[in-house]
Write a protein that holds these residues in place. Structure first.
Motif, PDB file in Angstrom:
ATOM      1  N   ILE A  96       0.288  -0.827   0.277  1.00 12.18           N
ATOM      2  CA  ILE A  96      -0.047  -0.318  -0.286  1.00 12.18           C
ATOM      3  C   ILE A  96       1.023   1.263   0.328  1.00 12.18           C
ATOM      4  O   ILE A  96       0.991   2.433  -0.758  1.00 12.18           O
ATOM      5  N   ASN A  97       1.925   1.060   0.901  1.00 15.54           N
ATOM      6  CA  ASN A  97       3.002   2.391   1.092  1.00 15.54           C
ATOM      7  C   ASN A  97       3.686   2.073   1.207  1.00 15.54           C
ATOM      8  O   ASN A  97       4.825   1.914   2.269  1.00 15.54           O
ATOM      9  N   PRO A  98       5.371   2.390   0.076  1.00  9.91           N
ATOM     10  CA  PRO A  98       5.835   1.931   0.045  1.00  9.91           C
ATOM     11  C   PRO A  98       7.267   2.756   0.643  1.00  9.91           C
ATOM     12  O   PRO A  98       8.588   2.307   0.202  1.00  9.91           O
ATOM     13  N   ALA A  99       6.798   4.108   1.248  1.00  9.20           N
ATOM     14  CA  ALA A  99       7.247   5.257   1.071  1.00  9.20           C
ATOM     15  C   ALA A  99       8.597   4.323   2.692  1.00  9.20           C
ATOM     16  O   ALA A  99       8.289   3.523   3.020  1.00  9.20           O
ATOM     17  N   THR A 100       9.493   5.231   3.037  1.00 12.94           N
ATOM     18  CA  THR A 100      10.406   4.728   3.577  1.00 12.94           C
ATOM     19  C   THR A 100      10.375   5.726   5.461  1.00 12.94           C
ATOM     20  O   THR A 100      11.615   5.078   5.953  1.00 12.94           O
ATOM     21  N   ALA A 101       9.059   5.660   5.656  1.00 12.30           N
ATOM     22  CA  ALA A 101       8.293   6.433   6.473  1.00 12.30           C
ATOM     23  C   ALA A 101       8.735   5.474   8.251  1.00 12.30           C
ATOM     24  O   ALA A 101       9.265   4.124   7.451  1.00 12.30           O
ATOM     25  N   ASP A 102       9.636   6.266   9.264  1.00 15.87           N
ATOM     26  CA  ASP A 102       9.274   4.758  10.160  1.00 15.87           C
ATOM     27  C   ASP A 102       7.989   3.791  11.081  1.00 15.87           C
ATOM     28  O   ASP A 102       7.265   4.641  10.654  1.00 15.87           O
ATOM     29  N   GLU A 103       7.920   2.674  11.169  1.00 18.12           N
ATOM     30  CA  GLU A 103       7.207   2.014  11.022  1.00 18.12           C
ATOM     31  C   GLU A 103       7.340   1.640  12.607  1.00 18.12           C
ATOM     32  O   GLU A 103       8.982   0.642  12.378  1.00 18.12           O
ATOM     33  N   VAL A 104       6.201   1.227  13.364  1.00 19.71           N
ATOM     34  CA  VAL A 104       6.217   0.902  14.472  1.00 19.71           C
ATOM     35  C   VAL A 104       6.025  -0.695  14.520  1.00 19.71           C
ATOM     36  O   VAL A 104       4.163  -0.280  14.495  1.00 19.71           O
ATOM     37  N   ASN A 105       5.576  -1.659  15.209  1.00 23.46           N
ATOM     38  CA  ASN A 105       4.487  -2.857  15.271  1.00 23.46           C
ATOM     39  C   ASN A 105       3.681  -2.434  16.246  1.00 23.46           C
ATOM     40  O   ASN A 105       4.589  -2.476  17.684  1.00 23.46           O
ATOM     41  N   ASN A 134      12.005   3.018  21.553  1.00 22.96           N
ATOM     42  CA  ASN A 134      11.757   3.383  19.804  1.00 22.96           C
ATOM     43  C   ASN A 134      10.936   5.174  20.260  1.00 22.96           C
ATOM     44  O   ASN A 134      10.202   5.511  20.676  1.00 22.96           O
ATOM     45  N   PRO A 135      11.973   5.814  19.189  1.00 24.00           N
ATOM     46  CA  PRO A 135      10.915   7.134  19.780  1.00 24.00           C
ATOM     47  C   PRO A 135       9.510   7.288  18.979  1.00 24.00           C
ATOM     48  O   PRO A 135       8.980   7.817  19.805  1.00 24.00           O
ATOM     49  N   VAL A 136       9.208   6.135  17.988  1.00 23.86           N
ATOM     50  CA  VAL A 136       8.100   6.882  16.936  1.00 23.86           C
ATOM     51  C   VAL A 136       6.998   6.095  18.094  1.00 23.86           C
ATOM     52  O   VAL A 136       6.588   6.319  18.606  1.00 23.86           O
ATOM     53  N   ALA A 137       7.344   4.441  18.967  1.00 24.72           N
ATOM     54  CA  ALA A 137       6.399   4.298  19.155  1.00 24.72           C
ATOM     55  C   ALA A 137       6.287   5.182  21.089  1.00 24.72           C
ATOM     56  O   ALA A 137       4.947   5.038  21.423  1.00 24.72           O
TER      57      ALA A 137
END
Length: 251
Positions: free
Chosen positions: A20-29, A224-227
């Motif tokens: 859906i979104n191949p961008a390189t934005a940070d991702e967290v589970n 994790n900064p995003v989390a």
């Protein structure tokens, strides 16, 4: 039913997101109790729009998530349906010290998608005009434990054993009732209360004095900064309005 592992869940979800979104934005589970699915989807969507980061949500029973986390599942944060599992993870030095907080307090209701089926005092449980009552598995799901406590308090637990169907989590329990596999069930109030929509079917709000308050806590599992930023966003007025809109209380 074929057992689904956390590795399979993460692989499928991550692949879908990449497509859906191949961008390189940070991702967290992030592991989330199934009762909180709808509110956190909306909250995560707003956070993603504002931050550009991706929040990968994996829904399951709190007990299942706890076991997966103990076995090394790569989650950055955990939104449980109780306070006990996050507290255990903190004591076991799996969660980050000082990160645990209560994000919502849940309630259970007796619900049927049929209008007028559930009476205002829940006496239908005593009259038993139904074949099946759905509850979440008390060993895995805090909402199931609350249902068990209520039924035991009313002296109904043993007498309803042959009519009970148990979902692995409160999400599956809700689907049992909605699909007609069970005429009624004890589900989370947040599953039938939708902001801007009338309540579907009939329900009885089970007195909160008849079960232990469902205090839902979240905890960080890695630095994790995003989390961490997302956990802060959950406490914002914008997110709190969404949580309240789904029928939860805020401590």
């Amino acid at each position: 039913m074929k057992k689904t592992t956390w590795k399979h869940l993460l692989a499928v979800t991550s692949l879908a997101l990449l497509i859906i979104n191949p961008a390189t934005a940070d991702e967290v589970n992030i592991a989330v109790a199934s009762n909180f699915a709808e509110p956190i989807k909306e909250i995560a969507s707003r956070y993603e729009t504002q931050s550009g980061h991706r929040i990968n949500l994996i829904f399951w029973a709190t007990g299942k998530h706890y076991a997966q986390i103990k076995n090394g599942a790569p989650f950055a944060a955990f939104f449980a349906a109780d306070a006990r599992r996050p507290e255990l993870l903190e004591k076991e030095v799996v969660a980050l010290p000082g990160s645990r907080f209560t994000y919502a307090v849940g309630h259970i209701v007796l619900w049927s998608p049929k209008a007028g089926y559930v009476d205002a005092l829940g006496k239908i449980l005593q009259h038993k005009p139904f074949r099946h009552l759905a509850i979440a598995n008390p060993r895995l799901a805090p909402y199931g434990k609350a249902a068990q406590q209520f039924l035991q308090a009313r002296g109904l637990w043993e007498g309803l054993q042959d009519r009970m169907v148990r979902g692995e989590n409160i999400g599956q329990t809700f689907q049992f009732v909605r699909s007609g596999s069970a005429e009624l069930g004890i589900v989370a109030y947040s599953q039938v209360k939708r902001p801007g929509h009338p309540l579907e079917g009939s329900l009885w709000e089970i007195p909160p004095t008849e079960y232990t308050p469902i205090e839902q806590q979240a905890v960080l599992l890695e630095e994790n900064p995003v989390a961490r930023e997302f956990m802060t966003f959950i406490k914002s007025p914008e997110a709190i309005d969404i949580i309240l809109g789904f029928g939860y209380a805020i401590p």
